[in-house]
Each structure stands twice: as structure tokens, then as C-alpha cells.
Design a protein around this motif. Sequence first.
Motif, PDB file in Angstrom:
ATOM      1  N   PRO A  32      -4.312  17.369  42.218  1.00 58.77           N
ATOM      2  CA  PRO A  32      -3.517  18.600  42.380  1.00 58.77           C
ATOM      3  C   PRO A  32      -2.408  18.403  43.417  1.00 58.77           C
ATOM      4  O   PRO A  32      -2.599  17.718  44.418  1.00 58.77           O
ATOM      5  N   ASP A  33      -1.260  18.974  43.139  1.00 57.90           N
ATOM      6  CA  ASP A  33      -0.106  18.942  44.061  1.00 57.90           C
ATOM      7  C   ASP A  33       0.408  17.534  44.358  1.00 57.90           C
ATOM      8  O   ASP A  33       1.070  17.321  45.366  1.00 57.90           O
ATOM      9  N   THR A  34       0.105  16.566  43.501  1.00 58.19           N
ATOM     10  CA  THR A  34       0.617  15.203  43.700  1.00 58.19           C
ATOM     11  C   THR A  34       1.283  14.730  42.423  1.00 58.19           C
ATOM     12  O   THR A  34       0.624  14.581  41.395  1.00 58.19           O
ATOM     13  N   GLN A  35       2.583  14.512  42.497  1.00 60.17           N
ATOM     14  CA  GLN A  35       3.315  13.992  41.347  1.00 60.17           C
ATOM     15  C   GLN A  35       3.049  12.486  41.212  1.00 60.17           C
ATOM     16  O   GLN A  35       2.886  11.793  42.212  1.00 60.17           O
ATOM     17  N   PRO A  36       3.028  11.957  39.985  1.00 62.38           N
ATOM     18  CA  PRO A  36       2.843  10.511  39.810  1.00 62.38           C
ATOM     19  C   PRO A  36       4.119   9.727  40.118  1.00 62.38           C
ATOM     20  O   PRO A  36       5.205  10.290  40.177  1.00 62.38           O
ATOM     21  N   LEU A  37       3.966   8.436  40.303  1.00 59.35           N
ATOM     22  CA  LEU A  37       5.074   7.505  40.459  1.00 59.35           C
ATOM     23  C   LEU A  37       4.924   6.490  39.323  1.00 59.35           C
ATOM     24  O   LEU A  37       4.231   5.489  39.462  1.00 59.35           O
ATOM     25  N   PRO A  38       5.523   6.788  38.140  1.00 61.40           N
ATOM     26  CA  PRO A  38       5.246   5.994  36.944  1.00 61.40           C
ATOM     27  C   PRO A  38       5.853   4.589  36.962  1.00 61.40           C
ATOM     28  O   PRO A  38       6.973   4.393  37.420  1.00 61.40           O
ATOM     29  N   ILE A  39       5.068   3.648  36.461  1.00 63.25           N
ATOM     30  CA  ILE A  39       5.493   2.267  36.260  1.00 63.25           C
ATOM     31  C   ILE A  39       5.091   1.888  34.836  1.00 63.25           C
ATOM     32  O   ILE A  39       4.011   2.269  34.375  1.00 63.25           O
ATOM     33  N   ILE A  40       5.954   1.137  34.152  1.00 63.01           N
ATOM     34  CA  ILE A  40       5.605   0.654  32.818  1.00 63.01           C
ATOM     35  C   ILE A  40       5.526  -0.862  32.872  1.00 63.01           C
ATOM     36  O   ILE A  40       6.440  -1.529  33.353  1.00 63.01           O
TER      37      ILE A  40
END
Length: 175
Positions: A32-40
Motif C-alpha cells: 500500500p502507498d508504494t509505487q513500483p519501479l518497473p524493470i523489463i
Amino acid sequence: PDNSNELSLMKKGDYSVHVFIEEVKNLSLRKPDTQPLPIIKVTCFNKSKRTSKPPQECEAYTFNEHIYFDKTDLSVDDLDSSKILIEVYDYHDSEKEYYFGIQEFDFEYIYSKENHYLKNTWIALANPAAKDITKVNGYLKLSINICSTEDEKVELNPDPTIDSSYILPSQIKTT
């Protein structure tokens, strides 16, 4: 002669794989309340390459990154068993069970398409290693081109004017 049932045969030789990572959207929040930091991460020919890290945490991001793989002197058997593995995960949590999604493409699947490419396609992200393998954790838009030295190269670029197609992983059931 009727060639409609004939698969496009990949011949032995040198091949290039071009993966264009366009964007991700609607990524699920892990905490909750934590946005992801996406990597592909893209794996092909037993080599892995990753996209750069977005400048900030987000549930949607436009990468527009090109990833290339080349391999010489591939046999027909090598080509038949070759795959492109796409893994989307959070930079803060790279354990497989927490990935947003994992999608694998057979070379033959891509190569059999017109001009040997999958273009501007959205993939529903689901993780076959997660507790709930049917949950969609977001979407990835990409293009993939596989070509031999005899094939004409195709430019892979974002194209907002075309209607994108969608791919659902096999574990997602539509009712």
C-alpha cells in the motif's frame, strides 16, 4: 500448390532479434502507498539485457528502449528451440514470485508473422510463479522482430495510429 498450411520455415544461418520495449501501464501495487519501479528483462540466446530504471516510482512508464541480440550460424534445431523471455518486475523486489509478469515467445511464432514481427502489441502481465497465476498485474506494450541476414529489416517504433493487439497469457481465462 496450396501452401496455406505451410509454416514459414526458418533456415539455418545468422539471426538478429530486435525487441522494442514501448511502455507499461496499470502495474499493480505490491505494498500500500508504494509505487513500483518497473524493470523489463529480456533473455534471448542465453543472454539477458535489461531496460534502464525509470527516474521515479510509477505504475505506468514509457520506456521506448530498443534491445538487440545477434547469433551466428544457428542450426534449424537451435531455431526451433529458441525463445525470447520477457520478465517484468519491480526494481525493489526482484524475487520471481513477485514479478508483474513473465511471457515467453517461440521464434517460430514471431517469424511466421508477416514481415517476421509482432508490432505494437499489449501483453497482459501475469506471473506463472505467483500464488495467484490468473491475476493480471499490469500491461506491457512491445514489438519484436526476428530476421535472418536474408530478411529485410523492419523499423520498430511506437505507432499510436494503429490499433494495438492484445495477448493474454495462457493461464488467464476469459469468460
